[in-house]
Design an enzyme around this catalytic site. Structure first.
Site, short mmCIF file in Angstrom:
data_model
loop_
_atom_site.label_atom_id
_atom_site.label_comp_id
_atom_site.label_asym_id
_atom_site.label_seq_id
_atom_site.Cartn_x
_atom_site.Cartn_y
_atom_site.Cartn_z
N ASN A 10 -3.48 -1.10 -0.41
CA ASN A 10 -3.63 -0.76 -1.83
C ASN A 10 -3.74 0.76 -1.93
O ASN A 10 -4.77 1.34 -1.62
CB ASN A 10 -4.91 -1.45 -2.35
N ARG A 91 -0.20 -3.73 -3.04
CA ARG A 91 -0.38 -3.58 -4.48
C ARG A 91 0.65 -2.58 -5.00
O ARG A 91 0.86 -1.53 -4.39
CB ARG A 91 -1.77 -3.08 -4.80
N HIS A 179 -3.58 -2.28 -14.00
CA HIS A 179 -4.83 -2.95 -13.62
C HIS A 179 -4.71 -4.47 -13.68
O HIS A 179 -5.71 -5.19 -13.77
CB HIS A 179 -6.01 -2.53 -14.52
N GLU A 384 -9.62 -7.38 -6.36
CA GLU A 384 -8.15 -7.23 -6.32
C GLU A 384 -7.56 -7.67 -4.99
O GLU A 384 -6.52 -8.34 -4.96
CB GLU A 384 -7.79 -5.77 -6.60
#
Ligand code: ADP
Length: 398
Positions: A10, A91, A179, A384
């Site tokens: 990420n 991500r 987000h 996440e």
């Protein structure tokens, strides 16, 4: 299904976070996590912790560029005693208008997403770099992309369409939001308690807020890029387009190179504005709170503007949802800044939102609404990485 070690990567504009989970049928066991932070500086941080929170690594390193930073991560992963990954999840903020689904990463897919770097200019360059490196360094491991924009794909056209000439809409210019993986993770954590009308405020260095109906995204504050919407640490958020033209004309007086001018404008709106721009001091809420306590009027104004835009957005999202049942705060500020939560919720009794002062006096997960509050107000940290693991497991099963 047998157990599957999944690595999550990420990246932010100056950091690479990573974590690994052992993913069994319904089980998710965290193995380790870590980060390299401060890319582009001499005093970068590189740390790794095991599942129990014990430090495996804690170094200060010169991190001149992302190549040096990612090599540290890759070397640490290759030499660690943990199982090598069976899959990697990445991500990605936005894959542009053509890559809307979470999926297996191929070199062509990376090229396609890179075409739309302008849709997340601070995030895409490092993310695509890491994807290419991961394919090179782990050639036998499937890599999957998980998009923030995926959660926002359910926004109706009236919300996502931009009021611009059709030729630009045809180029894919519309509201994608960001987000998304954080929002998904809040819905996931609420499980069967997801209310019909939910508002989630993700307040970190980047800040956004979403209206979620029955678990599905209805609207979100960020637009084509993460620069839109709420005021963030260093970004303007929504702003009169005339201001952009004014600044562009000023820049144009100093250069005839259009790309240089566009880059300079990008720097102003994405890196020099927001809390940093207004306070002239810092983009970090902790610094601003300290300055406010010492009587700094510009820091006060910066935070007041931040709070003001969030309150206006809450009002708008309540109107869109036809009321609200639950408000969730998440992100570094949402989880930790007691004063921001109190200031945002002050005087929202007419919308049914009432905080309990004592309950709000916490950092981390809690219910902070007053006993009789019509709206439940909660603090829930985002998950996440866990969400990315869930997507990877689902995609591996396909
Ligand atoms: P990112 O968007 O980079 O992931 P984070 O979600 O980590 O950002 O949030 C960073 C923000 O959270 C910063 O403004 C920081 O000041 C704020 N923050 C973190 N801890 C605290 C705290 N204890 N009190 C107030 N603000 C905090």
């Amino acid at each position: 299904m047998s157990s599957l070690p999944v690595l999550v990567l990420n990246s932010g504009s100056s950091s690479i976070k990573f974590s690994a989970y052992e993913a069994g049928a319904g089980e998710r066991e965290k193995l380790f996590e870590g980060a390299v932070d401060g890319i582009g500086t001499d005093l970068g941080k590189f740390w790794m912790k095991d599942a129990a929170g014990r430090k495996l690594l804690d170094q200060t390193r010169s991190l001149p560029n992302r190549a040096v930073a990612f090599k540290l991560v890759a070397d640490a992963l290759h030499s660690s005693s943990f199982p090598s990954p069976a899959a990697i999840g990445h991500r990605m903020v936005s894959g542009g208008p053509t890559v809307l689904e979470n999926q297996l990463i191929t070199p062509d897919l990376i090229d396609e997403m890179e075409r739309y770097t302008a849709f997340a200019p601070l995030h895409t360059p490092i993310a695509v770099y890491i994807m290419r490196e991961a394919l090179r360094l782990f050639p036998d491991v499937p890599n999957f992309v998980c998009l923030d924009s995926y959660f926002h794909r359910t926004m109706p056209e009236v919300v996502s369409h931009m009021p611009i000439p059709e030729e630009y809409s045809a180029m894919g210019v519309r509201r994608f939001g960001a987000h998304g993986i954080s929002y998904e993770s809040i819905v996931y954590q609420l499980q069967s308690n997801v209310p019909e009308r939910l508002i989630v405020a993700h307040l970190g260095n980047g800040a956004s807020i979403s209206a979620i109906r029955g678990g599905w995204c209805l609207d979100t504050s960020m637009g084509l890029t993460p620069t839109g919407g709420l005021i963030s640490g260093t970004r303007t958020g929504d702003i009169d387009p005339g201001v952009l033209l004014f600044i562009l004309h000023k820049i144009a007086a100093t250069t005839t190179n259009a790309t240089e001018a566009a880059d300079a404008l990008e720097t102003v709106v994405s890196k020099r504005s927001g809390l940093l721009g207004v306070s002239g001091l810092s983009n970090d809420m902790r610094d601003l709170r300290e300055a406010i306590a010492a009587g700094n009027a510009k820091a006060r104004l910066a935070v007041d503007k931040f709070v003001w835009t969030i309150r206006k957005w809450i009002g708008g999202l309540v109107a869109e949802l036809g009321g609200v049942d639950m408000l969730v705060f998440t992100g570094g500020i949402g989880e930790n800044d007691i004063d921001s939560r109190a200031e945002i919720c002050a005087g929202l009794g007419a919308l049914g939102i009432e905080l309990d002062r004592e309950r709000n006096n916490v950092r981390g997960a809690a219910t902070i609404s007053a006993e009789g509050s019509r709206v439940t107000v909660r603090v829930i940290p985002p998950a996440e990485d866990l969400m990315i693991v869930n997507h990877v497991v689902r995609l591996m099963g396909k």
